[in-house]
Structures are given as structure tokens and as C-alpha cells.
Design a protein around this motif. Structure first.
Motif, PDB file in Angstrom:
ATOM      1  N   TYR A  84      43.781  13.670  93.672  1.00  0.00           N
ATOM      2  CA  TYR A  84      44.396  12.446  93.150  1.00  0.00           C
ATOM      3  C   TYR A  84      44.107  12.251  91.660  1.00  0.00           C
ATOM      4  CZ  TYR A  84      44.587  11.410  98.151  1.00  0.00           C
ATOM      5  OH  TYR A  84      44.818  11.469  99.499  1.00  0.00           O
ATOM      6  N   THR A 148      52.769   8.952  90.976  1.00  0.00           N
ATOM      7  CA  THR A 148      51.656   9.673  91.567  1.00  0.00           C
ATOM      8  C   THR A 148      50.578   8.714  92.054  1.00  0.00           C
ATOM      9  OG1 THR A 148      52.086  11.491  90.025  1.00  0.00           O
ATOM     10  CG2 THR A 148      49.995  11.531  91.190  1.00  0.00           C
ATOM     11  N   ALA A 149      50.308   7.663  91.278  1.00  0.00           N
ATOM     12  CA  ALA A 149      49.310   6.677  91.680  1.00  0.00           C
ATOM     13  C   ALA A 149      49.745   5.940  92.947  1.00  0.00           C
ATOM     14  CB  ALA A 149      49.071   5.690  90.543  1.00  0.00           C
ATOM     15  N   LEU A 150      51.031   5.579  93.026  1.00  0.00           N
ATOM     16  CA  LEU A 150      51.530   4.882  94.215  1.00  0.00           C
ATOM     17  C   LEU A 150      51.472   5.782  95.450  1.00  0.00           C
ATOM     18  CD1 LEU A 150      54.597   2.982  92.692  1.00  0.00           C
ATOM     19  CD2 LEU A 150      52.393   2.022  93.400  1.00  0.00           C
ATOM     20  N   ALA A 152      49.345   8.175  95.871  1.00  0.00           N
ATOM     21  CA  ALA A 152      47.931   8.308  96.217  1.00  0.00           C
ATOM     22  C   ALA A 152      47.455   7.129  97.059  1.00  0.00           C
ATOM     23  CB  ALA A 152      47.094   8.423  94.941  1.00  0.00           C
ATOM     24  N   LEU A 153      48.013   5.952  96.798  1.00  0.00           N
ATOM     25  CA  LEU A 153      47.589   4.749  97.512  1.00  0.00           C
ATOM     26  C   LEU A 153      48.248   4.605  98.878  1.00  0.00           C
ATOM     27  CD1 LEU A 153      47.610   2.145  94.582  1.00  0.00           C
ATOM     28  CD2 LEU A 153      45.606   3.068  95.763  1.00  0.00           C
ATOM     29  N   PHE A 154      49.514   5.002  98.982  1.00  0.00           N
ATOM     30  CA  PHE A 154      50.280   4.633 100.171  1.00  0.00           C
ATOM     31  C   PHE A 154      50.845   5.798 100.981  1.00  0.00           C
ATOM     32  CE2 PHE A 154      50.912   1.139  97.040  1.00  0.00           C
ATOM     33  CZ  PHE A 154      50.196   0.158  97.719  1.00  0.00           C
ATOM     34  N   PHE A 160      51.747  13.388  99.086  1.00  0.00           N
ATOM     35  CA  PHE A 160      51.218  13.308  97.727  1.00  0.00           C
ATOM     36  C   PHE A 160      51.174  14.680  97.079  1.00  0.00           C
ATOM     37  CE2 PHE A 160      47.682  13.804  94.824  1.00  0.00           C
ATOM     38  CZ  PHE A 160      47.925  12.795  93.903  1.00  0.00           C
TER      39      PHE A 160
END
Length: 213
Positions: A84, A148-150, A152-154, A160
Motif C-alpha cells: 500500500y 490507490t488510497a481509496l 487500499a481502504l475499501f 488493489f
């Protein structure tokens, strides 16, 4: 330089393909994270160490050493988190590279490449276009970092990895090729170098002009 440009293009194409093959195999995600970390380190080092000498080079290297040390610590303590950390960092770094050249007193990055390709002579309409294109690349990489951040979260880790290690690189390639085709058509009354010549110009001149940073 043409050989170097061709090799760079080949590696850029092979990376997402090999990453996808690794994702589909039984390679542990932690090792994919290590590969991303190495890519992150190469990009960070390349952007912080343009041609300079002595104390200037040392001054540019300490943020690289700090970032790499942090990544190594994360990989040692939580190797699963590297998958991540690096893709998000790569997107943010690339976005910042373009944004930094849009500040007062700087020449937009794409404008500089276009000027170098034409040996210092750049028509006004291309200067305006390349400034807008520099903004476009900055926003594009910022959106990739956000995506990428979203994920990683969901999203599940497999999804991912599919985006961060394969599809996002395909999107970068598509952006590059589509823009190149558009430029050749929209500004067909100007000469344009080939893609390999463009890559060679980037490799030869460096990402950040030493005199500006």
C-alpha cells in the motif's frame, strides 16, 4: 541514446505485465511490496539527484535516505503494508514533480522537454499547450494516488494489487500515447519527434533541472 530509450520503454511495458503474472501466481503480497519499494526508491532517487556535486548532492540525498529508511522499517515490521505504501507514494511523488515546475520562476516540465526537442525554439502555441499538459499530468498522477488510497481502504488486496501494479501503469501508457496522437493531429503544422526520441530527451535531460531546485 536510442538504445537506452528503447530499453526504458521495454522495461516500462514489461513491469505491469510481470506484476500481473506475479499477482496471478502464488507470490506472497509482501514480495510484491518489496518490488514496489525498489521502484519507489529508484524514482525518488532519480528525482532528487540531478547532475550536481559536493554538498549540493549530499543535501539532495538526505530526504532519499530518510524515505528509504522509513520504507525498510515498514517492510521489516509490517511487510504486508508495503504493497500500500509504495504505490501511493509513487503517485504523489510524480504529481509533485510536475507541480513544482509550475511554480513562479520555473519552466513547466513538458515545456522544457518540448523546447529541448526543438533545440531551444518553441512556438508560442506549443508553449501554452505544454504548460496545460504539465497541469494535466500533475492532476492525473494525483488522481492515481487518490484512487490507490481509496482501493487500499475499501478494496480487497487482490483488486488493489491489480490496479496499483498493473492497470494504473497501463493507464499511464494510454495517457501518454493518446496525448501524443492528439498532439500530432492538433498541431500537425509543427514537427514532432518520435516516441523513442521523446523518451531519449527525458532520459538525457533529467526530470528536474539542477539549476532550478
Amino acid at each position: 541514446m536510442e538504445i537506452k530509450a528503447a530499453l526504458t520503454l521495454c522495461l516500462a511495458v514489461l513491469f505491469p505485465i510481470l506484476s500481473y503474472a506475479a499477482i496471478r501466481s502464488d507470490v506472497p503480497p509482501a514480495w510484491l511490496g518489496l518490488v514496489d519499494f525498489l521502484l519507489f526508491s529508484v524514482i525518488l532517487t532519480a528525482t532528487r539527484l540531478p547532475a550536481c556535486s559536493g554538498s549540493r548532492k549530499a543535501g539532495r540525498f538526505w530526504p532519499v535516505a530518510a524515505a528509504i529508511s522509513l520504507c525498510l522499517t515498514v517492510f521489516y515490521l509490517r511487510p504486508d503494508m508495503m504493497i500500500y505504501f509504495s504505490p501511493i507514494g509513487i503517485g504523489l511523488i510524480l504529481s509533485c514533480i510536475f507541480l513544482m515546475t509550475l511554480t513562479p520562476g520555473q519552466e513547466p516540465l513538458i515545456t522544457r522537454f518540448a523546447r529541448l526537442e526543438r533545440r531551444g525554439v518553441l512556438p508560442e502555441e506549443l508553449r501554452i499547450y505544454t504548460r496545460k499538459l504539465t497541469w494535466g499530468w500533475a492532476v492525473f498522477f494525483c488522481l492515481l494516488a487518490l484512487e490507490t488510497a481509496l482501493l487500499a481502504l475499501f478494496a480487497p488486496v487482490e483488486t488493489f494489487l491489480l490496479f496499483s501494479n498493473t492497470l494504473n501503469y497501463a493507464l499511464v501508457g494510454a495517457f501518454f500515447v493518446i496525448e501524443y496522437i492528439y498532439r500530432r493531429i492538433r498541431y500537425r503544422h509543427h514537427s514532432h519527434p518520435s516516441i523513442l526520441q521523446l523518451i531519449a530527451t527525458v532520459a538525457r535531460s533529467g526530470v528536474i533541472p539542477p539549476s532550478k531546485i
